[in-house]
Design an enzyme around this catalytic site. Structure first.
Site, PDB file in Angstrom:
ATOM      1  CB  CYS A 234      33.083  49.853  24.044  1.00 25.99           C
ATOM      2  SG  CYS A 234      33.715  48.258  23.540  1.00 25.99           S
TER       3      CYS A 234
ATOM      4  NE  ARG B 152      34.252  54.490  27.974  1.00 27.32           N
ATOM      5  CZ  ARG B 152      33.680  54.168  29.120  1.00 27.32           C
ATOM      6  NH1 ARG B 152      33.636  55.060  30.080  1.00 27.32           N
ATOM      7  NH2 ARG B 152      33.149  52.990  29.314  1.00 27.32           N
TER       8      ARG B 152
ATOM      9  CD1 TRP C  70      40.292  49.010  23.559  1.00 24.47           C
ATOM     10  CD2 TRP C  70      39.615  47.193  24.661  1.00 24.47           C
ATOM     11  NE1 TRP C  70      41.359  48.494  24.232  1.00 24.47           N
ATOM     12  CE2 TRP C  70      40.984  47.396  24.917  1.00 24.47           C
ATOM     13  CE3 TRP C  70      38.977  46.112  25.264  1.00 24.47           C
ATOM     14  CZ2 TRP C  70      41.721  46.552  25.733  1.00 24.47           C
ATOM     15  CZ3 TRP C  70      39.710  45.273  26.082  1.00 24.47           C
ATOM     16  CH2 TRP C  70      41.068  45.490  26.306  1.00 24.47           C
TER      17      TRP C  70
ATOM     18  CG  ASN D 198      30.234  50.320  26.107  1.00 28.47           C
ATOM     19  OD1 ASN D 198      30.361  50.390  24.897  1.00 28.47           O
ATOM     20  ND2 ASN D 198      30.361  51.353  26.917  1.00 28.47           N
ATOM     21  N   GLY D 199      30.877  45.990  26.913  1.00 29.72           N
ATOM     22  CA  GLY D 199      30.896  44.806  27.773  1.00 29.72           C
ATOM     23  C   GLY D 199      30.903  43.530  26.957  1.00 29.72           C
TER      24      GLY D 199
ATOM     25  CD  GLU E  52      51.349  54.198  39.718  1.00 33.96           C
ATOM     26  OE1 GLU E  52      50.990  53.013  39.721  1.00 33.96           O
ATOM     27  OE2 GLU E  52      50.836  55.072  39.004  1.00 33.96           O
TER      28      GLU E  52
ATOM     29  CE  LYS F  70      50.980  55.338  35.398  1.00 30.39           C
ATOM     30  NZ  LYS F  70      50.162  55.097  36.549  1.00 30.39           N
TER      31      LYS F  70
ATOM     32  CD  GLU G  51      49.598  52.896  32.394  1.00 26.79           C
ATOM     33  OE1 GLU G  51      49.637  53.555  33.434  1.00 26.79           O
ATOM     34  OE2 GLU G  51      48.554  52.344  31.986  1.00 26.79           O
TER      35      GLU G  51
ATOM     36  CG  HIS H 293      66.354  37.090  48.752  1.00 23.72           C
ATOM     37  ND1 HIS H 293      66.939  36.127  49.537  1.00 23.72           N
ATOM     38  CD2 HIS H 293      66.185  38.168  49.548  1.00 23.72           C
ATOM     39  CE1 HIS H 293      67.103  36.613  50.767  1.00 23.72           C
ATOM     40  NE2 HIS H 293      66.650  37.852  50.794  1.00 23.72           N
TER      41      HIS H 293
ATOM     42  CE  LYS I 207      41.753  57.302  33.439  1.00 21.47           C
ATOM     43  NZ  LYS I 207      43.091  57.297  34.066  1.00 21.47           N
TER      44      LYS I 207
HETATM   45  C1  AGP Z   1      47.029  53.063  35.574  1.00 21.35           C
HETATM   46  O1  AGP Z   1      47.927  53.872  34.944  1.00 21.35           O
HETATM   47  C2  AGP Z   1      46.373  52.090  34.780  1.00 21.35           C
HETATM   48  N1  AGP Z   1      45.899  52.587  33.575  1.00 21.35           N
HETATM   49  C3  AGP Z   1      45.553  51.029  35.470  1.00 21.35           C
HETATM   50  O2  AGP Z   1      46.460  50.254  36.167  1.00 21.35           O
HETATM   51  C4  AGP Z   1      44.413  51.430  36.431  1.00 21.35           C
HETATM   52  O3  AGP Z   1      44.918  52.035  37.571  1.00 21.35           O
HETATM   53  C5  AGP Z   1      43.606  50.168  36.783  1.00 21.35           C
HETATM   54  O4  AGP Z   1      43.042  49.651  35.614  1.00 21.35           O
HETATM   55  C6  AGP Z   1      42.544  50.403  37.823  1.00 21.35           C
HETATM   56  O5  AGP Z   1      41.608  51.331  37.387  1.00 21.35           O
HETATM   57  P1  AGP Z   1      40.615  52.036  38.404  1.00 21.35           P
HETATM   58  O6  AGP Z   1      41.444  52.846  39.332  1.00 21.35           O
HETATM   59  O7  AGP Z   1      39.739  52.865  37.534  1.00 21.35           O
HETATM   60  O8  AGP Z   1      39.879  50.950  39.118  1.00 21.35           O
END
Ligand code: AGP
Length: 694
Positions: free
Chosen positions: A2, A33, A88, A115-116, A568, A572, A575, A591, A689
């Site tokens: 949010c 966000r 959100w 928020n939260g 990584e 990407k 997501e 394995h 985000k």
């Molecule tokens: C990365 O592409 C993601 N959106 C996610 O994994 C992110 O890195 C993770 O939520 C950690 O966030 P931070 O680095 O703000 O702690």
């Protein structure tokens, strides 16, 4: 997650059109966000009237709804307060009724943006319903709005001040949150408070402020107490009849240097990017701060006092200057923020190194760590703790830390670390890596380690964030604001910052000098090499549009330093391209994962030239023997790869830095896969985000 935005003007004429524009822009700046509905609440034409606009979907839809309404946009307010929110969904689906601001009752006596998560909301709801209060939404926030009205209604003479009222309410809440409260009973006032969720306040004046700080006011002993035993889940409830004894002083920064009250605007937001276009002068709230804005004055109170009656945090909150530029949060010539951020990497890695690496002397100076270096070197182990991409950056540098520091290193996913209640000791060094500095799991892990007496180091992008403030020391990675939900430039900058940290820790080891020098030489070359990798963009778009266009799955394989690259890269692709993808340690192939391989399984194998090259060659042989036709990420000039094999050729650098180059084609590939499918690149579905809840 949010996003909150609040706007207050005092002695400064603003018509409703401008106010609505400020609110919608404030929300739009926080769109990245992640959210699924947006709403706002402003003053109506008559006293005690509040007008809402709410829309499921994007801020653009909210703007449209406003434009289509017949609200009088020319009405002018010399002072007013208004609040807005992007939600959100957590409690209840995205819908107009669940969209914030949430009201306490049909007369809108109290309205809240939040928020939260309030974890005891269900118990509060139950008690309030038993007392006859009606709920209209499924949100946890509504319990807070109605509780506020309940506490207000219980006051003899209803003479409680707004901050005291909010304080009483907050004392009954469990969980993590940031709130802004507005009420028809307190016209032109807002109260905002945080616990575990970020909030900052921008201050805009024409004349210079008299002082650059705001005093934290310590209230009288009875302040914030109301009716005993209200909430069954809080046996030590402090609700008791009020006797507000706040010492009301005039806020010093409300006055200009000539001592006169001055026109002033305040902007409350979850994120600096929503404020920077108005002012760079901001104040970050601490957990349990309650800020009250009224008559152009900003007062800060504390939710609790410690036993000696003193606030536990510093007695002032300073007004700081934001260092971000408005251009940093605009897309410029790019189609998406993610694309812009991928392309910024030649500069962002330089910004991470700026002022910290003296290449000619092979010297590293990390000011934020300097006085803690002896303690870190004496540590019995280094424990990295992070989530998602930030976790991968720690994994990518783990071997280098072990090599250069000769200290045992473990890399932990913050959520699992907490689930396991990992043993942590005073001589541990715990390093928390986070772009936002607000990730709930990482913050909880940090607090867990602080309680156990470990030295806590932050590797953070967002200045002023919770992790950067609560760690003992650390490094700001200085990558600049990252707007795309998919982390790209933050990954490479975190990686570089961690390399610098390992280099700094090893500077007293003469035997490592040649190795350190090779790495520092590699760092110097990095920006130019990243630019070269970015030239492959059209090749990667081609792969995305042809070879991988209709695939349902993609395996990424590598080993050693490149295992993190594969994890990584797969993250990407998952997501933003919504495609199943898995990063596989090539040493594990036999394995299990080898069973997946046939002529139909798309594979990318990372085969850049380091000491593990022969082993990766053997993995390549194993998968091609099973008819896989992998795309190979390899170094320029590598002749060992058979003709006809599809390759992505990258400049060669020192082994510990090769992952910084190897990740970029995977970032670009995921980007093009998402664009090809018409997905929302910057705000992928279901993701946020900044993940500020567990
Ligand atoms: C990365 O592409 C993601 N959106 C996610 O994994 C992110 O890195 C993770 O939520 C950690 O966030 P931070 O680095 O703000 O702690």
């Amino acid at each position: 997650m949010c996003g909150i935005f609040g706007y207050c003007n005092f002695l400064k004429d603003k018509d409703r059109k401008e106010i609505l524009e400020i609110l919608c822009n404030g929300l739009a700046r926080q769109e990245y966000r992640g959210y699924d509905s947006a709403g706002l609440g402003i003053d109506g034409d008559n006293p005690g009237e509040i007008v809402f606009f709410k829309e499921v979907g994007k801020v653009a839809g909210l703007r449209k709804r406003i434009a289509e309404s017949n609200i009088n946009t020319s009405k002018t307010f010399s002072s007013q307060v208004s609040i807005a929110h992007t939600r959100w969904a957590t409690h209840g689906p995205p819908s107009t009724v669940n969209c914030h601001p949430i009201r306490s009752d049909p007369s809108n006596e109290f309205i809240i943006v939040h928020n939260g998560i309030v974890t005891n909301a269900a118990a509060l709801r139950q008690v309030l319903q038993n007392r006859g209060y009606k709920f209209e939404s499924e949100t946890d926030t509504e319990a807070v709005a109605i509780l506020t009205k309940y506490v207000y209604d219980s006051q003899p003479g209803k003479r409680i001040t707004f901050p005291s009222l909010v304080k009483t309410v907050l004392k009954e809440l469990e969980g993590s949150f940031a709130f802004v409260f507005k009420s028809i009973h307190y016209p032109n006032e807002i109260v905002t408070a945080r616990r575990g969720s970020p909030l900052l306040i921008g201050v805009k004046t024409e004349k210079k402020l008299k002082v650059d700080f705001v005093d934290v006011e310590i209230s009288g002993p009875d302040d914030g107490k109301a009716v005993d035993g209200f909430v069954p889940t809080a046996p030590n409830s402090r609700l008791a009849p009020p006797a507000p004894k706040i010492s009301r002083r005039q806020s010093r920064n409300y006055m200009s240097e000539d001592g006169m009250p001055q026109p002033i605007e305040f902007f409350v937001a979850s994120d600096a990017s929503a404020i920077v276009e108005h002012t760079k002068r901001v104040l970050y709230l601490e957990d349990d701060d309650i800020a009250h804005i009224s008559d152009g004055q900003l007062h800060i109170h504390r939710l609790r006092r410690n036993e000696s009656g003193q606030a536990e945090t510093p007695a002032t909150r300073s007004i700081e200057t934001l260092e971000i530029e408005i251009a940093a949060i605009m897309k410029g010539k790019f189609d998406h923020f993610m694309q812009k951020e991928i392309y910024e990497q030649p500069e962002s890695v330089v910004n991470t190194m700026r002022g910290r690496v003296i290449f000619d002397d092979y010297r590293i100076t990390l000011g934020g760590l300097r006085s803690y270096l002896p303690i870190i070197r004496r540590g019995r182990r280094i424990v990295f703790c992070a989530c998602g991409t930030s976790y991968h950056s720690a994994l990518a540098t783990q071997a280098m830390f072990e090599e250069l520091t000769e200290i045992p290193v473990s890399v932990e996913l913050a959520s699992d670390f907490l689930d396991r209640k990992t043993p942590i000791f005073r001589d541990d060094v715990c390093v928390f890596v986070s772009q936002s500095g607000e990730t709930a799991d990482t913050i909880l892990a940090l607090r867990y380690c602080l309680e156990r007496g470990a030295l806590c180091v932050g590797i953070v992008n967002t200045v002023g964030s919770t992790i950067s403030r609560e760690t003992h020391c650390g490094i700001h990675i200085n990558a600049g604001p990252e707007v795309g939900v998919a982390s790209t430039k933050a990954y490479t900058s975190q990686y570089v910052a961690l390399v610098l940290m390992a280099l700094q820790l090893s500077e007293d080891r003469i035997s490592f000098t040649p190795r350190r020098r090779a790495i520092i030489d590699g760092l110097r070359e990095l920006p130019v090499q990243i630019k070269k990798v970015l030239e492959l963009d059209s090749t990667l778009r081609e792969f995305a549009n042809t070879l991988l266009a209709n695939q349902r799955s993609l395996l990424l394989m590598g080993r050693g330093y490149q295992h993190a690259t594969c994890l990584e890269g797969a993250l990407k692709i998952k997501e933003i391209a919504y495609m199943h993808s898995e990063g596989i340690l090539a040493g594990e192939l036999k394995h299990g994962p080898l069973a997946l391989i046939d002529e139909n399984m798309p594979v990318i194998i990372v085969m850049t030239q380091d000491s593990l090259y022969p082993k990766v060659q053997s993995a390549f042989a194993q998968i091609t023997a099973r008819k896989a036709q992998p795309i190979v990420i390899c170094n320029e000039g590598d002749d060992g790869i058979k003709k006809g094999v599809k390759t992505i050729r990258l400049p060669k650098t020192v082994d510990v830095l090769q992952g910084l180059l190897n990740i970029i084609p995977l970032q670009l590939l995921s980007y093009h896969l998402a664009v090809k499918n018409g997905f929302d690149v910057d705000c992928p579905r279901n993701l946020a985000k900044s993940v500020t809840t567990e």
